[in-house]
Motif scaffolding. Structure first.
Motif, short mmCIF file in Angstrom:
data_model
loop_
_atom_site.label_atom_id
_atom_site.label_comp_id
_atom_site.label_asym_id
_atom_site.label_seq_id
_atom_site.Cartn_x
_atom_site.Cartn_y
_atom_site.Cartn_z
N VAL A 227 106.10 -16.88 89.24
CA VAL A 227 104.93 -17.14 88.57
C VAL A 227 104.68 -18.46 88.23
O VAL A 227 103.65 -18.94 88.46
N THR B 106 107.26 -9.37 83.53
CA THR B 106 106.49 -9.17 84.66
C THR B 106 104.83 -8.77 84.12
O THR B 106 104.05 -8.93 85.08
N PHE C 62 90.35 -20.00 90.24
CA PHE C 62 90.33 -20.72 91.36
C PHE C 62 89.17 -20.08 92.31
O PHE C 62 88.33 -20.82 93.06
N PHE C 63 88.89 -18.94 92.63
CA PHE C 63 88.02 -18.45 93.36
C PHE C 63 86.59 -18.82 92.80
O PHE C 63 85.64 -19.01 93.44
N PHE D 119 89.02 -29.44 93.44
CA PHE D 119 87.61 -29.51 92.50
C PHE D 119 87.74 -30.79 91.84
O PHE D 119 86.50 -31.26 91.25
N ARG E 70 103.30 -9.94 81.88
CA ARG E 70 102.57 -11.26 81.67
C ARG E 70 102.42 -12.07 82.94
O ARG E 70 101.82 -13.00 82.89
N ALA E 71 102.91 -11.51 84.03
CA ALA E 71 102.72 -12.43 85.22
C ALA E 71 100.97 -12.10 85.63
O ALA E 71 100.81 -13.02 86.41
N TYR E 72 100.27 -11.21 85.05
CA TYR E 72 99.04 -11.14 85.38
C TYR E 72 98.28 -12.49 85.23
O TYR E 72 97.11 -12.68 85.33
N VAL E 73 99.19 -13.38 84.13
CA VAL E 73 98.58 -14.81 84.02
C VAL E 73 97.93 -15.33 85.31
O VAL E 73 97.07 -16.07 85.29
N VAL E 74 98.62 -15.11 86.29
CA VAL E 74 98.56 -15.51 87.82
C VAL E 74 96.87 -15.29 88.05
O VAL E 74 96.45 -15.78 88.68
N LEU E 75 96.76 -13.96 87.90
CA LEU E 75 95.64 -13.11 88.28
C LEU E 75 94.52 -14.00 87.65
O LEU E 75 93.47 -14.24 88.38
N LEU F 24 102.50 -13.18 92.38
CA LEU F 24 102.08 -11.72 91.27
C LEU F 24 102.54 -10.33 91.93
O LEU F 24 103.27 -9.92 90.79
N LEU G 37 98.91 -23.56 92.74
CA LEU G 37 97.55 -23.41 92.61
C LEU G 37 96.59 -24.21 91.39
O LEU G 37 95.66 -24.65 91.89
N GLY H 135 85.90 -21.12 91.16
CA GLY H 135 85.53 -22.88 91.53
C GLY H 135 85.18 -22.99 92.91
O GLY H 135 84.30 -23.89 93.44
N LEU I 148 94.15 -17.05 86.87
CA LEU I 148 94.17 -18.28 87.38
C LEU I 148 93.86 -18.30 88.75
O LEU I 148 92.91 -19.07 89.30
N ILE I 149 94.01 -17.14 89.56
CA ILE I 149 93.44 -17.09 90.92
C ILE I 149 91.66 -16.48 90.66
O ILE I 149 90.99 -17.20 91.48
#
Lengths: 420, 458
Positions: free
Chosen positions: A349, B5, B18-19, A364, B7-12, A333, A356, B21, B14-15
């Protein structure tokens, strides 16, 4: 500016020493207790650590970079997988070490290809054709192994072509969509995606199909803003839904035990219940390498490896491992945000999302927070193709940090020329 | 920064997911880990269906109730002790849900969230559990019940330690009868139930404790209150009856005599709302914490009661049902000047390397509330009951206070015999409950049981 400061503050050599210390500690377990010195394992571990240090030192000398977070994380995870393999037998360890070596070669190969976007551009069609060819070949000579058809055997090794296609899938997607393309090439990519996912469904590899679909959605989202991209997503979703319905009996069976594993302890919930029982038994610090009981359950070193690591190394290390995956995505990111080139940020990305998402499905899934889909844990699960694809995907993330910001890069010049 | 770039926040996102979870997974391990780890398929703990090596269970006076030996569970050699402590110990399989084996399964295996089952692997043995139970009191209670169904409970009302907890019918863990029938009327009716914690019985006159408390707090000039019992008392179309004509009495004498007619009139004067409120504040309708388990809720429901129903409810008949442990705690609160102490039966848990990882502490039970003045007044009245009615000779040298109850149940069956009370001796801070099912009169069936148990503790 910020980047330089970060590079300085990241003492990669210190982290590498710490990781190496951890590795020596976990490797030494095999030599302290053993009655006769296990020379073969000694060579395997030495080779692995030698590879780790040589690669990073060479990389440092050639590229003059100081940020090796990604590589160190990957070596750390791979090392844990290697210990798990060694705790089963020498053969597993030897094969896993070879897989790590092959993974590293793939990593370097993908980095070299990504370095020049013209070459990348050129390779996108061959990569797509090769991917489809691999999947078609897989379908033709598939061996049904444990309910899925995603394995073929080459020279005594079982190979999962779908794992290799993962790298190509992200690569092709990022190259194709790096700038405004004609409807024609978008349509081609759509057909490519649908064919890949369709083939995975035919192989009954529902988990990997889901990973591809998710990555496809991410790619589509990265490109969205125009009607065609939204069309891409909705077509994909409709296709996914249709496929699920088509294979309903199989999918429904998969989902039947989800959140009902304790009622189906000896059938559909067998693996998940054992994972939870033995994860709990391990506590925060684990029972010791080789001391666990989950290792007697089928797929303990592959799909269930996270449960095994938690039982024997402890939940704390398990959570640390998960955090490491999170950090890989975070790196993607941050680097993507700084990148000038769309190709690199897109590739990073998507590759990070794919990793991930797969980790989520695995961890999970076996702990019953998500349905069990039988996918591997990147870098740690025993298996050659999984290791190769993990390192390959990592290269796509690494590329954005290495080349994504280069102003002299032809691809970036073109992008700037187009204006925003 | 270009649009891609951003839109790269889509990873955030997801993270973030994930956390989330990770946190859910960790929390769920924290919450359920012990339950999961003690599952019977856990190969660390079980071998061939048998517990490999759980810790021992000891009584307060050092008797070993259970231990693991050669992969098998071994019980005390004393048969009476095995039978009398069956319910508080529990069976190894977990049919008896409120037993130590069920409630402290994780501790006996040596499980903890931090160490998992490492204790068991390291020492080859789980943790030892020390109970507050006195083996002599338990055996005395079991013998005194003499095969009759029922429950006996004794606890230290100052500290909360349960000294005696017996429920009958019981079976011998060394010789479990095959095909036990546990339905109503069977020999082993409800054998897996600890009647002390989970039983519900018609209280009969021990309920007069509640009515008396209500009268003390709400009837003006109770000290000058009198009632003349003619042996029956007309309420609407019905008749409340006493076993004999008690004649003219003050409040103390009415309680001594356990006069149904007098209490009928008191209840009608008080009204059902006040009686209901009093019962709620004394813990009716609430599951009370007993160690790691909960008592069955005592029930008083006067919603549809007419005057006649209320008149009988005052003496513990009508639809009222009480839990024996609840009555024991209520007696403890009266004895302890109004403060109810929460009962427990596990004193401490000790690891194989002798580290005490758990020690019980005194806790106040908030669901049983009684004013100190009311408690002291009731204590005086209960002492008067023993002196004037049951006789101190029934409880030699115990300075007992208490109330009996002879609860009418089904027609054709003998009534349940109750005794609830406590000792006023400083060295015997014990509250007691005795209920003997279908035994007959309380004086001749419950009082002797209570005496035998209390004497064993002297």
């Amino acid at each position: 500016m910020g980047k330089n400061r970060r590079e300085k503050s990241f003492r990669w050599i210190l982290v590498l020493v710490l990781v190496s210390a951890f590795q020596v500690l976990s490797f030494s377990r095999f030599f302290i207790k053993a009655s006769s010195f296990n020379l073969e394992l000694f060579y395997v571990f030495s080779a692995f650590m030698g590879l780790e240090w040589l690669y990073l030192i060479f990389h440092r000398l050639i590229s003059r970079r100081k940020d090796f977070q990604l590589e160190i994380i990957a070596f750390f995870l791979s090392g844990i997988g290697l210990v798990v393999c060694a705790s089963f037998n020498n053969d597993f360890a030897l094969k896993q070490a070879l897989a790590i070596g092959l993974g590293l070669l793939t990593h370097i190969g993908v980095l070299l290809i990504s370095k020049n976007t013209d070459i990348a551009m050129f390779l996108r069609v061959p990569a797509a054709v090769a991917s489809l060819g691999l999947l078609a070949f897989n379908l033709l000579v598939a061996k049904t192994k444990y309910g899925t058809l995603n394995w073929i055997e080459i020279a005594g090794f079982s190979v999962q072509p779908s794992e290799l296609v993962k790298v190509a899938f992200v690569f092709v997607g990022a190259v194709t969509l790096q700038k405004i393309q004609s409807t024609k090439s978008l349509t081609k990519y759509l057909i490519f995606s649908v064919t890949c996912i369709g083939a995975l469904f035919l192989m009954k590899d529902f988990g990997t199909a889901l990973i591809f679909f998710f990555t496809f959605v991410v790619i589509a989202f990265m490109r969205s803003g125009d009607v065609r991209s939204i069309f891409l997503v909705s077509t994909g979703a409709a296709l996914g839904g249709g496929m699920v319905l088509y294979f309903k009996p199989y999918v429904v069976r998969r989902f039947a035990t989800y959140r009902h594993i304790w009622e189906n302890m000896d059938t559909g919930g067998y693996q998940q219940t054992r994972v939870l029982i033995y994860m709990a038994s391990g506590g925060l610090f684990g029972l010791g390498i080789g001391e666990g009981k989950l290792r007697n359950v089928y797929a303990a070193s592959t799909d269930l490896v996270f449960g095994l690591v938690c039982e024997e190394f402890g939940l704390l290390l398990g959570l640390f491992i998960l955090t490491a995956y999170g950090l890989i995505a975070l790196y993607a990111l941050i680097a993507a945000n700084r990148a000038a080139s769309t190709f690199y940020s897109m590739a990073a990305v998507c590759a990070a999302s794919m990793i991930l998402f797969q980790v989520s499905l695995n961890v999970f899934g076996i702990t019953d927070l998500l349905p069990l889909t039988g996918v591997t844990l990147p870098f740690i699960s025993r298996g050659g193709t999984s290791m190769i694809s993990s390192w390959g995907l990592l290269a796509l993330i690494r590329a954005v940090g290495l080349f994504g910001n280069s102003a002299t890069h032809p691809a970036n010049k073109r992008l700037e020329g187009e204006g925003q | 920064m270009n649009y891609t770039t951003r839109r790269a926040y889509v990873v955030l996102a997801l993270i973030g997911g994930f956390f989330a979870g990770m946190i859910i997974m960790t929390f769920s391990l924290f919450k359920n880990g012990g339950h999961w780890a003690s599952n019977r398929v856990n190969a660390h703990l079980y071998s061939g269906g048998q517990i490999v090596n759980a810790g021992s269970v000891f009584t307060a006076d050092g008797e070993e109730l259970a231990k693991s030996f050669n992969g098998k569970r071994v019980y005390s050699k004393d048969r009476t002790l095995r039978l009398s402590s069956l319910h508080v110990l529990g069976d190894p399989v977990g049919f008896i849900a409120s037993g130590t084996h069920s409630l402290y399964r994780e501790e006996l295996f040596g499980y903890s969230f931090v160490n998992g089952i490492y204790t068991l692997k390291e020492y080859g043995k789980g943790n030892d559990v020390y109970l507050t139970i006195n083996s002599k009191a338990n055996k005395a209670a079991y013998n005194a019940l003499n095969g009759r169904k029922g429950a006996v409970g004794v606890y230290n009302f100052k500290t909360g330690e349960i000294i005696c907890a017996v429920s009958n019918p019981a079976y011998d863990l060394n010789n479990k009868p095959k095909d036990m029938k546990v339905e109503e009327g069977d020999t082993y009716e409800g054998v897996y139930l600890n009647r002390l914690f989970s039983g519900l019985y018609t209280p009969g006159s021990i309920f007069k404790t509640v009515t008396a408390a209500c009268a003390i707090e709400n009837t003006p000039a109770l000290s000058s209150w009198t009632f003349t019992c003619t042996g029956e008392y007309q309420v609407g179309q019905g008749l409340v009856k006493c076993p004999k004509k008690h004649g003219k009495m003050d409040f103390e004498k009415a309680l001594n005599n356990s006069c149904n007619c007098a209490f009928a009139q008191l209840a009608i004067d008080l009204g059902k709302e006040k009686l209901d409120l009093q019962a709620q504040s004394l813990g009716f309708g609430q599951a009370i914490k007993i160690d790691k388990t909960l008592s069955e809720k005592s029930i008083l429901n006067l919603d549809r009661a007419n005057g006649f129903d209320l008149a009988w409810a005052a003496s513990g008949q009508y639809t009222t049902l009480v839990n024996p442990a609840h009555m024991m705690i209520l007696m403890g609160a009266i004895a302890n000047g109004g403060q109810a102490v929460s009962p427990y039966f596990v004193e401490k848990i000790v690891t194989p390397n002798k580290i005490v990882i758990y020690r019980a502490t005194k806790a106040i039970e908030n669901s049983v509330n009684i004013k100190p003045e009311t408690a002291n007044e009731l204590a005086k009245l209960f002492r008067s009951n023993v002196i004037n009615e049951y006789g101190d000779s029934s409880f030699p040298k115990l300075q007992m206070c208490g109330k009996t109850g002879t609860a009418e149940v089904q027609k054709g069956k003998a009534p349940h015999a109750w005794f609830v009370g406590f000792s006023q001796r400083d060295d015997l801070p014990y509250a007691i409950v005795v209920v003997v099912e279908n035994a007959g009169s309380a004086i001749s069936n419950a009082v002797p049981v209570a005496n035998r148990v209390m004497q064993a503790l002297k």
